[in-house]
Design a protein around this motif. Structure first.
Motif, short mmCIF file in Angstrom:
data_model
loop_
_atom_site.label_atom_id
_atom_site.label_comp_id
_atom_site.label_asym_id
_atom_site.label_seq_id
_atom_site.Cartn_x
_atom_site.Cartn_y
_atom_site.Cartn_z
N ALA A 15 0.85 -1.20 0.00
CA ALA A 15 0.00 0.00 0.00
C ALA A 15 0.88 1.24 0.00
CB ALA A 15 -0.92 0.00 1.22
N ASP A 16 0.38 2.29 -0.63
CA ASP A 16 1.14 3.54 -0.74
C ASP A 16 0.88 4.38 0.51
OD1 ASP A 16 2.77 5.47 -1.78
OD2 ASP A 16 1.28 6.26 -3.19
N THR A 17 1.27 3.85 1.65
CA THR A 17 1.01 4.49 2.94
C THR A 17 2.15 5.39 3.40
OG1 THR A 17 1.79 2.42 3.90
CG2 THR A 17 -0.60 2.77 3.85
N LEU A 18 3.28 5.36 2.71
CA LEU A 18 4.42 6.16 3.17
C LEU A 18 4.12 7.65 3.24
CD1 LEU A 18 7.41 4.29 1.50
CD2 LEU A 18 7.00 4.57 3.94
N PRO A 19 3.47 8.25 2.24
CA PRO A 19 3.17 9.69 2.37
C PRO A 19 2.35 10.03 3.61
CG PRO A 19 2.92 9.00 0.09
CD PRO A 19 3.10 7.74 0.90
N LEU A 20 1.38 9.17 3.94
CA LEU A 20 0.58 9.38 5.15
C LEU A 20 1.45 9.27 6.39
CD1 LEU A 20 -2.07 9.69 6.74
CD2 LEU A 20 -2.41 7.22 6.46
N SER A 21 2.31 8.26 6.44
CA SER A 21 3.20 8.10 7.60
C SER A 21 4.14 9.29 7.74
CB SER A 21 4.02 6.81 7.46
OG SER A 21 3.19 5.67 7.50
N PHE A 22 4.69 9.74 6.62
CA PHE A 22 5.58 10.91 6.66
C PHE A 22 4.85 12.11 7.25
CE2 PHE A 22 8.04 9.16 2.77
CZ PHE A 22 8.89 8.46 3.60
N ASP A 23 3.63 12.36 6.79
CA ASP A 23 2.89 13.52 7.27
C ASP A 23 2.52 13.39 8.74
OD1 ASP A 23 3.06 14.73 4.82
OD2 ASP A 23 1.04 14.19 4.17
N ALA A 24 2.20 12.18 9.17
CA ALA A 24 1.86 11.97 10.58
C ALA A 24 3.08 12.21 11.47
CB ALA A 24 1.32 10.56 10.79
N PHE A 25 4.24 11.70 11.06
CA PHE A 25 5.47 11.95 11.82
C PHE A 25 5.83 13.44 11.79
CE2 PHE A 25 6.73 7.35 11.28
CZ PHE A 25 6.82 7.08 12.63
N ARG A 26 5.67 14.06 10.63
CA ARG A 26 6.02 15.47 10.52
C ARG A 26 5.16 16.31 11.47
NH1 ARG A 26 7.99 15.40 5.58
NH2 ARG A 26 5.94 14.90 4.74
N CYS A 27 3.88 15.98 11.54
CA CYS A 27 2.97 16.69 12.44
C CYS A 27 3.41 16.54 13.89
CB CYS A 27 1.55 16.15 12.25
SG CYS A 27 0.32 16.92 13.33
N VAL A 28 3.80 15.33 14.27
CA VAL A 28 4.23 15.07 15.64
C VAL A 28 5.49 15.85 15.98
CG1 VAL A 28 5.27 13.30 17.13
CG2 VAL A 28 3.16 12.81 15.90
N PHE A 29 6.50 15.80 15.10
CA PHE A 29 7.77 16.46 15.41
C PHE A 29 7.67 17.98 15.33
CE2 PHE A 29 9.42 12.17 14.26
CZ PHE A 29 9.88 11.86 15.53
N GLU A 30 6.77 18.48 14.49
CA GLU A 30 6.53 19.93 14.47
C GLU A 30 5.88 20.37 15.78
OE1 GLU A 30 4.21 20.57 10.99
OE2 GLU A 30 5.94 20.67 9.65
N THR A 31 4.97 19.55 16.27
CA THR A 31 4.24 19.90 17.50
C THR A 31 5.11 19.76 18.74
OG1 THR A 31 2.15 19.14 16.53
CG2 THR A 31 2.25 19.30 18.94
N TYR A 32 5.87 18.68 18.84
CA TYR A 32 6.58 18.38 20.08
C TYR A 32 8.06 18.77 20.07
CZ TYR A 32 2.37 15.97 21.49
OH TYR A 32 1.05 15.69 21.83
N GLU A 33 8.63 18.96 18.89
CA GLU A 33 10.05 19.31 18.81
C GLU A 33 10.29 20.62 18.07
OE1 GLU A 33 12.80 17.35 20.25
OE2 GLU A 33 10.92 16.84 21.28
N ASN A 34 9.20 21.21 17.57
CA ASN A 34 9.31 22.45 16.78
C ASN A 34 10.31 22.27 15.64
OD1 ASN A 34 8.62 25.12 16.14
ND2 ASN A 34 10.33 25.95 17.33
N GLU A 35 10.23 21.12 14.98
CA GLU A 35 11.17 20.76 13.93
C GLU A 35 10.42 20.16 12.76
OE1 GLU A 35 15.24 18.04 13.50
OE2 GLU A 35 13.81 17.68 15.14
N THR A 36 10.66 20.69 11.57
CA THR A 36 10.03 20.16 10.37
C THR A 36 11.01 19.25 9.64
OG1 THR A 36 8.68 22.16 10.10
CG2 THR A 36 8.92 20.73 8.17
#
Length: 221
Positions: A15-36
């Motif tokens: 399944a082409d789930t990598l883009p979704l996983s990338f965005d979910a991780f990006r959201c987490v690290f932007e929120t909790y680490e202030n890092e994109t």
């Protein structure tokens, strides 16, 4: 010896789930680490489950449970918007099943993320079982999950092949002594150039079904 089983990686392979996983991780690290983070920076963290990736990379350990909760909320809420089930993959699974080939998923994803994905895509019925990243002590590139699958199916390494889109997949398959297939049929993959090289690189899911069919037909002739 004919191919009796196909072991699949999941993300970027079934399944082409990598883009979704990338965005979910990006959201987490932007929120909790202030890092994109870029996709490449996120991919470099792959290996452990989603939960462990977050635990290892959130500097304030007390915030890890909330960060993990946010990851799964994003993954589930945006799944149908971001991920679809390509017909060529469904046809591949139907064809292999019709040939009597047993199929197993061996993934670094957590059981929770894998179950969400399989349920939403409706493909769980095709697989004998699955081995998730939190069900092994040593995830890929270690071959532990592959050896466990061979044992459960009662097959030798010559009777199964491993299909994946990353160098970790190919390393695991080769370490277990299986024929390895590099899957490059999705636009987003973990590894553009494999190291080590798989036995074959396929650009189409149809090519895999034909390869398996030829393997089985050669014995019948």
């Amino acid at each position: 010896m004919p191919i009796q089983a196909v072991f699949f990686d999941f993300d970027g392979t079934l399944a082409d789930t990598l883009p979704l996983s990338f965005d979910a991780f990006r959201c987490v690290f932007e929120t909790y680490e202030n890092e994109t983070l870029t996709n490449e920076q996120i991919t470099a963290k792959f290996g452990p489950t989603e939960d462990d990736i977050i635990r290892r990379n959130v500097s304030d350990a007390s915030k890890a449970p909330a960060a993990i909760k946010d990851y799964y909320a994003f993954y589930e809420n945006y799944f149908h918007e971001r991920v679809s089930m390509p017909r060529d993959i469904v046809h591949m699974l139907e064809d292999l099943s019709g040939q009597g080939v047993r199929m197993v998923i061996i993934t670094g994803k957590s059981r929770r993320a894998l179950d969400v994905s399989l349920n939403k895509l409706g493909i769980e019925k095709f697989f004998c079982f699955s081995v998730s990243g939190d069900e092994v002590e040593r995830p890929k590139p270690d071959p532990e999950g592959i050896f466990a699958a061979l044992k459960l199916l009662g097959l030798s390494r010559e009777e199964a092949i491993f299909v994946g889109d990353s160098s970790a997949d190919i390393t695991a398959g080769k370490s277990a002594g299986l024929m390895t297939i590099g899957a490059h049929w999705f636009e987003t993959v973990q590894t553009a150039r494999f190291d080590p090289e798989p036995d074959r690189v396929l650009k189409s899911a149809r090519d895999l079904t034909e390869m398996v069919r030829e393997s089985r037909a050669a014995i019948e002739r």
